[in-house]
Write a protein that holds these residues in place. Structure first.
Motif, mmCIF file in Angstrom:
data_model
loop_
_atom_site.group_PDB
_atom_site.id
_atom_site.type_symbol
_atom_site.label_atom_id
_atom_site.label_comp_id
_atom_site.label_asym_id
_atom_site.label_seq_id
_atom_site.Cartn_x
_atom_site.Cartn_y
_atom_site.Cartn_z
ATOM 1 N N ARG A 12 19.891 9.581 3.687
ATOM 2 C CA ARG A 12 19.820 9.006 4.949
ATOM 3 C C ARG A 12 18.522 8.658 5.449
ATOM 4 N NH1 ARG A 12 23.204 12.903 8.238
ATOM 5 N NH2 ARG A 12 22.325 14.387 6.618
ATOM 6 N N ARG A 13 17.430 9.854 4.647
ATOM 7 C CA ARG A 13 15.996 9.552 4.904
ATOM 8 C C ARG A 13 15.351 8.828 3.959
ATOM 9 N NH1 ARG A 13 14.403 15.613 6.850
ATOM 10 N NH2 ARG A 13 14.354 14.952 8.618
ATOM 11 N N HIS A 14 14.198 8.594 4.197
ATOM 12 C CA HIS A 14 13.038 7.879 3.598
ATOM 13 C C HIS A 14 12.044 8.885 3.241
ATOM 14 C CE1 HIS A 14 15.180 4.043 4.394
ATOM 15 N NE2 HIS A 14 14.971 3.817 3.339
ATOM 16 N N VAL A 15 11.373 8.905 1.867
ATOM 17 C CA VAL A 15 10.194 9.566 1.776
ATOM 18 C C VAL A 15 9.303 8.257 1.727
ATOM 19 C CG1 VAL A 15 8.767 10.751 0.016
ATOM 20 C CG2 VAL A 15 11.362 11.389 0.547
ATOM 21 N N VAL A 16 7.941 8.581 2.194
ATOM 22 C CA VAL A 16 7.043 7.422 2.162
ATOM 23 C C VAL A 16 6.187 7.923 0.983
ATOM 24 C CG1 VAL A 16 5.099 6.084 3.418
ATOM 25 C CG2 VAL A 16 7.408 7.175 4.730
ATOM 26 N N MET A 17 5.767 7.119 0.333
ATOM 27 C CA MET A 17 4.766 7.186 -0.748
ATOM 28 C C MET A 17 3.594 6.206 -0.826
ATOM 29 S SD MET A 17 6.489 9.970 -2.373
ATOM 30 C CE MET A 17 5.440 10.122 -4.027
ATOM 31 N N LEU A 18 2.413 6.841 -1.290
ATOM 32 C CA LEU A 18 1.269 5.853 -1.497
ATOM 33 C C LEU A 18 1.490 5.230 -2.793
ATOM 34 C CD1 LEU A 18 -1.582 5.232 -0.221
ATOM 35 C CD2 LEU A 18 -2.433 7.249 -1.563
ATOM 36 N N THR A 19 1.280 3.933 -2.777
ATOM 37 C CA THR A 19 1.227 3.146 -3.968
ATOM 38 C C THR A 19 -0.205 3.330 -4.852
ATOM 39 O OG1 THR A 19 0.669 1.084 -3.223
ATOM 40 C CG2 THR A 19 2.790 1.519 -3.445
ATOM 41 N N ASP A 20 -0.055 2.905 -6.135
ATOM 42 C CA ASP A 20 -1.394 2.684 -6.781
ATOM 43 C C ASP A 20 -2.554 1.845 -6.260
ATOM 44 O OD1 ASP A 20 -0.531 4.586 -8.641
ATOM 45 O OD2 ASP A 20 -0.023 3.006 -10.348
ATOM 46 N N LEU A 43 0.719 -1.245 0.102
ATOM 47 C CA LEU A 43 0.130 0.306 -0.021
ATOM 48 C C LEU A 43 0.859 1.259 -0.058
ATOM 49 C CD1 LEU A 43 -2.650 -1.095 2.459
ATOM 50 C CD2 LEU A 43 -2.671 -1.264 0.141
ATOM 51 N N ILE A 44 2.084 1.093 0.478
ATOM 52 C CA ILE A 44 2.975 2.443 0.489
ATOM 53 C C ILE A 44 4.365 1.960 -0.037
ATOM 54 C CG2 ILE A 44 1.869 3.565 2.204
ATOM 55 C CD1 ILE A 44 5.433 2.413 3.537
ATOM 56 N N GLU A 45 5.514 2.771 -0.178
ATOM 57 C CA GLU A 45 6.548 2.388 -0.478
ATOM 58 C C GLU A 45 7.475 3.412 0.193
ATOM 59 O OE1 GLU A 45 7.146 1.726 -4.780
ATOM 60 O OE2 GLU A 45 7.247 3.898 -5.233
ATOM 61 N N ARG A 46 8.741 3.019 0.491
ATOM 62 C CA ARG A 46 9.593 3.680 1.266
ATOM 63 C C ARG A 46 10.860 4.137 -0.001
ATOM 64 N NH1 ARG A 46 9.477 1.648 7.136
ATOM 65 N NH2 ARG A 46 8.906 -0.096 6.204
ATOM 66 N N ARG A 47 11.017 5.475 -0.223
ATOM 67 C CA ARG A 47 12.308 5.682 -1.265
ATOM 68 C C ARG A 47 13.124 6.518 -0.444
ATOM 69 N NH1 ARG A 47 8.061 7.777 -5.785
ATOM 70 N NH2 ARG A 47 6.789 5.791 -6.256
ATOM 71 N N ARG A 48 14.387 6.361 -0.952
ATOM 72 C CA ARG A 48 15.315 7.148 -0.348
ATOM 73 C C ARG A 48 15.084 8.695 -0.932
ATOM 74 N NH1 ARG A 48 18.432 5.149 3.746
ATOM 75 N NH2 ARG A 48 19.022 3.242 3.101
ATOM 76 N N SER A 49 15.348 9.663 0.002
ATOM 77 C CA SER A 49 15.062 10.889 -0.305
ATOM 78 C C SER A 49 16.129 11.591 -1.292
ATOM 79 C CB SER A 49 15.113 11.880 0.942
ATOM 80 O OG SER A 49 15.163 12.978 0.447
ATOM 81 N N PRO A 50 15.864 12.104 -2.484
ATOM 82 C CA PRO A 50 17.109 12.335 -3.524
ATOM 83 C C PRO A 50 17.990 13.583 -2.650
ATOM 84 C CG PRO A 50 14.683 13.070 -4.215
ATOM 85 C CD PRO A 50 14.660 12.340 -2.993
ATOM 86 N N GLU A 51 17.356 14.340 -1.767
ATOM 87 C CA GLU A 51 17.923 15.417 -1.032
ATOM 88 C C GLU A 51 18.808 14.976 -0.057
ATOM 89 O OE1 GLU A 51 14.473 15.850 -1.030
ATOM 90 O OE2 GLU A 51 14.567 16.528 -3.047
ATOM 91 N N ASP A 52 18.607 14.034 0.720
ATOM 92 C CA ASP A 52 19.198 13.313 1.948
ATOM 93 C C ASP A 52 19.183 11.738 1.783
ATOM 94 O OD1 ASP A 52 20.341 12.715 4.279
ATOM 95 O OD2 ASP A 52 19.262 13.998 5.503
#
Length: 161
Positions: A94-102, A83-92
């Motif tokens: 060390r951080r993850h960006v959490v995104m809603l999947t389709d 339902l979600i995916e965690r991606r590495r932040s392009p800016e940092d």
């Protein structure tokens, strides 16, 4: 025996009624969310992610007012279900960006439709205008700001249900 002072109090107190109404909605909501593999906290998380277009785990923790460790467990559940995916932040990195999947977006719409039916059941004694008034008053109590509800501004998320 000590006499208590008489205090000018409103004739009606709302707390117990709000608690009872919240319990009725919560129990019914849990029963319609369970077949979708969701709990109320999952639904809130998915909704926040849709509204924000994704966010860092730290920002999500702050928004949800949850401890970071608990958010990680919550996200693990949602990620395992796709339902979600965690991606590495392009800016940092060390951080993850959490995104809603389709898939997450589709499940969220199903959940919202199921919850619209719950609200219709629980609030069935109120007509549309009364529901809008109730929503506005509750929103104002939560935010401290008056909410002006119009048909054009009303949420149409259950229109597809």
């Amino acid at each position: 025996m000590v006499e208590l002072p008489v205090v000018n109090q409103p004739v009606h107190r709302s707390g117990a009624l709000l608690d009872h109404l919240a319990r009725r909605i919560r129990l019914r909501a849990e029963s319609v969310l369970a077949p979708l593999g969701l709990r109320p906290r999952h639904l809130v998380t998915l909704t926040v992610l849709r509204q924000h277009g994704g966010c860092s785990q730290q920002a999500l923790s702050s928004t949800l007012e949850m401890d970071g460790t608990n958010v990680v467990g919550l996200l693990n559940d949602l990620e395992a279900d796709g339902l979600i995916e965690r991606r590495r932040s392009p800016e940092d990195r060390r951080r993850h960006v959490v995104m809603l999947t389709d898939r997450g977006a589709r499940v969220l719409v199903k959940a919202e439709c199921a919850l619209a039916a719950v609200e219709n059941d629980v609030l069935g004694a109120l007509d549309e205008a009364q529901r809008e008034t109730l929503y506005g008053l509750l929103q104002q109590a939560v935010t401290g700001e008056p909410v002006i509800c119009t048909e054009a501004a009303a949420d149409d998320s259950d229109a597809a249900c």
